[in-house]
Design a protein around this motif. Sequence first.
Motif, short mmCIF file in Angstrom:
data_model
loop_
_atom_site.label_atom_id
_atom_site.label_comp_id
_atom_site.label_asym_id
_atom_site.label_seq_id
_atom_site.Cartn_x
_atom_site.Cartn_y
_atom_site.Cartn_z
N PRO A 102 11.98 -12.38 11.84
CA PRO A 102 12.20 -10.92 11.90
C PRO A 102 11.93 -10.28 10.54
O PRO A 102 11.94 -10.93 9.49
N VAL A 103 11.71 -8.96 10.56
CA VAL A 103 11.53 -8.19 9.35
C VAL A 103 12.12 -6.80 9.59
O VAL A 103 12.13 -6.31 10.72
N ILE A 104 12.63 -6.17 8.52
CA ILE A 104 13.21 -4.84 8.61
C ILE A 104 12.27 -3.84 7.96
O ILE A 104 11.90 -3.99 6.78
N LEU A 105 11.86 -2.82 8.71
CA LEU A 105 11.09 -1.75 8.11
C LEU A 105 12.00 -0.92 7.21
O LEU A 105 13.04 -0.43 7.67
N PHE A 106 11.60 -0.77 5.95
CA PHE A 106 12.45 -0.05 4.99
C PHE A 106 11.59 0.87 4.15
O PHE A 106 10.73 0.42 3.39
N SER A 107 11.83 2.18 4.30
CA SER A 107 11.03 3.16 3.58
C SER A 107 11.80 3.86 2.47
O SER A 107 11.21 4.56 1.65
N VAL A 145 5.36 0.29 4.74
CA VAL A 145 3.97 0.71 4.79
C VAL A 145 3.86 1.94 3.88
O VAL A 145 4.31 3.03 4.23
N ASP A 146 3.27 1.75 2.72
CA ASP A 146 3.20 2.77 1.67
C ASP A 146 1.93 3.60 1.83
O ASP A 146 0.82 3.07 1.70
N THR A 147 2.09 4.89 2.13
CA THR A 147 0.92 5.75 2.32
C THR A 147 0.24 6.12 1.01
O THR A 147 -0.90 6.56 1.01
N GLY A 148 0.96 5.96 -0.11
CA GLY A 148 0.44 6.43 -1.38
C GLY A 148 0.76 7.88 -1.64
O GLY A 148 0.50 8.40 -2.73
N HIS A 149 1.31 8.56 -0.64
CA HIS A 149 1.70 9.96 -0.76
C HIS A 149 3.20 10.12 -0.55
O HIS A 149 3.67 11.14 -0.04
N ASN A 150 3.96 9.11 -0.93
CA ASN A 150 5.40 9.15 -0.74
C ASN A 150 6.06 9.93 -1.87
O ASN A 150 5.51 10.11 -2.95
N ALA A 152 2.74 -2.91 2.42
CA ALA A 152 1.37 -2.76 2.93
C ALA A 152 0.87 -1.39 2.47
O ALA A 152 1.45 -0.36 2.84
N HIS A 153 -0.17 -1.36 1.66
CA HIS A 153 -0.65 -0.13 1.06
C HIS A 153 -1.80 0.46 1.88
O HIS A 153 -2.84 -0.18 2.06
N VAL A 154 -1.62 1.69 2.35
CA VAL A 154 -2.69 2.39 3.06
C VAL A 154 -3.93 2.52 2.18
O VAL A 154 -5.06 2.40 2.64
N GLN A 155 -3.71 2.73 0.88
CA GLN A 155 -4.83 2.91 -0.05
C GLN A 155 -5.76 1.71 -0.05
O GLN A 155 -6.99 1.84 -0.16
N ASP A 156 -5.21 0.50 0.06
CA ASP A 156 -6.03 -0.71 0.09
C ASP A 156 -6.99 -0.69 1.28
O ASP A 156 -8.15 -1.12 1.17
#
Length: 306
Positions: free
Chosen positions: A36-41, A69-74, A96-100
């Motif tokens: 399992p994994v926890i989504l944490f923003s 999941v890092d949008t780069g615009h946080n 996980a970087h959207v920019q990549d």
Amino acid sequence: MTTVTGGCTFTLSQLETLEAESVHIFREVAGEFERPVILFSGGKDSIVMLHLAMKAFRPAPVPFPLLHVDTGHNFPEVIEYRDRTVARHDLRLHVAHVQDFIDDGRLRERPDGTRNPLQTVPLLDAIESNRFDAVFGGGRRDEEKARAKERVFSLRDAFGTWDPRRQRPELWSLYNGRHAPGEHVRVFPLSNWTELDVWQYIERESIELPGIYYAHRRDVFARNGMWLTAGDWGGPKDHETVQRRLIRYRTVGDMSCTGAVDSHAATIADVITEIAASRLTERGATRADDKMSEAAMEDRKREGYF
């Protein structure tokens, strides 16, 4: 909820009942799944979810890593809070970087600059590459009509997509986590919570939040009926005027699609009073990505988004 133990009857409060249900869900997943994994923003719902996970397994550490999941615009305040929380509790964090994905051509920037809809591909890639079989999310049924149909255990196929016809009944809080190889289950411990429940629990547990959830002065501009934060993501445009206003955020996502609300609520008690009088959910009032179409959230859920 009324419980009888040893001949004695006692009644749990609303928050105690919700907390017990969420703790049960975390422990159920720990017993049924391997990875399992926890989504944490760093948003309020993921913060409450992590707090509940720590309660569920205390004094042992949380047995699951975190995924963002890092949008780069946080918002910088939220990223700072995320990193500080991970360090304080010695947690494992996957980012996980959207920019990549934009840099290597797997994704393309949208004309409007918003990256929230671009999170699906990095999310599914992270789930597949790390072989996560259960993914905790902070979604609540009161947020949006597509989420109102969601089960606590939401089966996703090998492509990460959601099919409402394959969802299973959850009578008597019995959860079915069976899934085929390549499939995974999204798990929503806060499904039955409301925004007001979340804030009352934050008050009861004295949970720290990023400062942007409380009234503060910030440079914003008006677009599509919302106050957006100025930034290099694509705003403001030439005809949009920046103003310094006293605002706060009810929900936190990509800066390009998360609107602020005018507010004087500087304390938790103030926020609770404000929410109790509101007739709009936080997503309905402040999330531009949910307003792209009548079925925007449902469409993204079918593609693999939360």
